[in-house]
Design a protein around this motif. Structure first.
Motif, short mmCIF file in Angstrom:
data_model
loop_
_atom_site.label_atom_id
_atom_site.label_comp_id
_atom_site.label_asym_id
_atom_site.label_seq_id
_atom_site.Cartn_x
_atom_site.Cartn_y
_atom_site.Cartn_z
N PHE A 39 65.53 32.89 47.32
CA PHE A 39 66.62 33.13 46.37
C PHE A 39 66.53 34.55 45.80
O PHE A 39 67.53 35.27 45.70
N LEU A 40 65.33 34.96 45.41
CA LEU A 40 65.14 36.27 44.81
C LEU A 40 65.54 37.39 45.78
O LEU A 40 66.25 38.33 45.41
N ILE A 41 65.11 37.27 47.03
CA ILE A 41 65.46 38.27 48.03
C ILE A 41 66.96 38.19 48.36
O ILE A 41 67.63 39.21 48.52
N GLY A 42 67.49 36.99 48.41
CA GLY A 42 68.91 36.81 48.74
C GLY A 42 69.85 37.47 47.74
O GLY A 42 70.78 38.17 48.14
N VAL A 43 69.59 37.28 46.44
CA VAL A 43 70.51 37.82 45.43
C VAL A 43 70.30 39.31 45.19
O VAL A 43 71.16 39.97 44.59
N THR A 44 69.16 39.86 45.63
CA THR A 44 68.92 41.29 45.41
C THR A 44 69.14 42.15 46.65
O THR A 44 69.10 43.39 46.55
N THR A 45 69.38 41.52 47.79
CA THR A 45 69.66 42.30 49.01
C THR A 45 71.05 42.00 49.57
O THR A 45 71.61 42.82 50.28
N GLY A 46 71.57 40.82 49.29
CA GLY A 46 72.89 40.45 49.81
C GLY A 46 72.91 40.11 51.28
O GLY A 46 73.98 40.03 51.89
N TYR A 47 71.74 39.87 51.87
CA TYR A 47 71.72 39.48 53.28
C TYR A 47 72.18 38.04 53.44
O TYR A 47 71.99 37.21 52.55
N ALA A 92 68.69 47.54 52.81
CA ALA A 92 68.75 47.13 51.40
C ALA A 92 67.40 47.40 50.74
O ALA A 92 66.35 47.03 51.29
N GLU A 93 67.43 48.07 49.62
CA GLU A 93 66.20 48.41 48.90
C GLU A 93 65.47 47.15 48.42
O GLU A 93 66.10 46.13 48.12
N ILE A 94 64.15 47.26 48.34
CA ILE A 94 63.35 46.20 47.73
C ILE A 94 63.04 46.65 46.31
O ILE A 94 62.36 47.66 46.10
N LEU A 95 63.53 45.92 45.34
CA LEU A 95 63.29 46.27 43.94
C LEU A 95 61.81 46.06 43.60
O LEU A 95 61.14 45.22 44.20
N PRO A 96 61.28 46.85 42.64
CA PRO A 96 59.85 46.77 42.31
C PRO A 96 59.35 45.35 42.01
O PRO A 96 58.30 44.95 42.50
N LYS A 97 60.11 44.58 41.22
CA LYS A 97 59.67 43.22 40.91
C LYS A 97 59.64 42.36 42.16
O LYS A 97 58.72 41.55 42.36
N VAL A 98 60.64 42.53 43.01
CA VAL A 98 60.71 41.76 44.25
C VAL A 98 59.54 42.12 45.15
O VAL A 98 58.92 41.25 45.77
N LYS A 100 56.60 43.19 44.25
CA LYS A 100 55.37 42.61 43.68
C LYS A 100 55.26 41.13 44.03
O LYS A 100 54.20 40.65 44.45
N GLU A 101 56.36 40.41 43.88
CA GLU A 101 56.38 38.98 44.18
C GLU A 101 56.18 38.73 45.68
O GLU A 101 55.49 37.80 46.09
N LEU A 102 56.80 39.58 46.49
CA LEU A 102 56.71 39.42 47.95
C LEU A 102 55.29 39.67 48.44
O LEU A 102 54.80 38.95 49.33
N LYS A 103 54.63 40.68 47.88
CA LYS A 103 53.24 40.97 48.27
C LYS A 103 52.35 39.76 48.01
O LYS A 103 51.50 39.39 48.83
N ALA A 104 52.55 39.15 46.84
CA ALA A 104 51.75 37.98 46.49
C ALA A 104 52.07 36.81 47.40
O ALA A 104 51.18 36.04 47.80
N TYR A 105 53.34 36.69 47.76
CA TYR A 105 53.80 35.56 48.58
C TYR A 105 53.22 35.61 50.00
O TYR A 105 52.87 34.57 50.57
N ILE A 106 53.12 36.81 50.57
CA ILE A 106 52.66 36.91 51.96
C ILE A 106 51.15 37.12 52.08
O ILE A 106 50.63 37.21 53.20
#
Length: 205
Positions: A39-47, A92-98, A100-106
């Motif tokens: 959801f976080l990636i979806g609403v911030t990238t529009g893919y 699509a840019e990866i926002l700083p908060k995204v 951070k969350e993505l690094k932890a997720y993977i």
């Protein structure tokens, strides 16, 4: 009965509420974290959800290094030849908060793994499953017609409002081929027609 079109989530606070709702579930299961990140990636990238669920962990690592995603996206077509021809890259840019969350997720995940795996562990999550997850979240907050495609529409609506209703900016960021396509996508014609129709109420005084 005609299927209702997916709606954007127009209120920022509701977007935050759904993020929090999914994140609470994320504290209880790996699936919850998957849903939150999607959801976080979806609403911030529009893919499109169909493009996001096809990502692998290696794609996320490459995106983090570059600080943006580049996805070959396009609408699903019946013919594989048409589908391939219509696909085009969109960044699509990866926002700083995204990020951070993505690094932890993977963390500790292998490159070959699906970024958003199926609950059954035999592939990636399906778009319909994403729609079901978001529909349930939407209903919890009193929203109707929320689906996987609502993520992309939420992204588009946010750009539209933030840019001062710059339809060209929305067109470019969505990768649409024409302004007319973007207007239809946002439902602007219907919205404008409704406003004009309501104005005719002056005649009924």
């Amino acid at each position: 009965m005609k299927k209702q079109a997916s709606r954007p989530i127009k209120n920022d606070r509701t977007v935050w509420d759904i993020q929090d709702y999914l994140k609470v579930a994320a504290n209880r299961s790996c699936e919850g974290m998957r849903n939150y990140m999607l959801f976080l990636i979806g609403v911030t990238t529009g893919y499109r959800a169909g493009d996001l669920v096809n990502l692998k962990v290696r794609d996320a690592k490459e995106a983090l290094r570059a600080k943006y995603f580049t996805i070959m996206e396009g609408k699903k077509q019946n013919s594989p030849f048409v589908r391939e021809k219509n696909r085009k890259p969109r960044r699509a840019e990866i926002l700083p908060k995204v990020a951070k969350e993505l690094k932890a997720y993977i963390k500790d995940k292998h490159d070959y793994e699906w970024l958003f795996p199926s609950r059954k562990g035999n592939g990636h999550i399906g778009v319909q499953a994403v729609s079901n997850i978001l529909k349930n979240a939407g209903l919890y907050f009193g929203l109707e017609n929320i689906s996987a495609h609502s993520m992309r529409k939420t992204y588009a609506y946010k750009i539209y409002i933030t840019s001062g209703k710059d339809i060209v900016a929305v067109k470019e960021m969505l990768g649409h081929s024409s302004i007319e396509e973007t207007k239809r996508y946002l439902g602007l014609d219907q919205e404008r027609y409704h406003e004009l129709s309501q104005a005719l109420g002056d005649f009924t005084r």
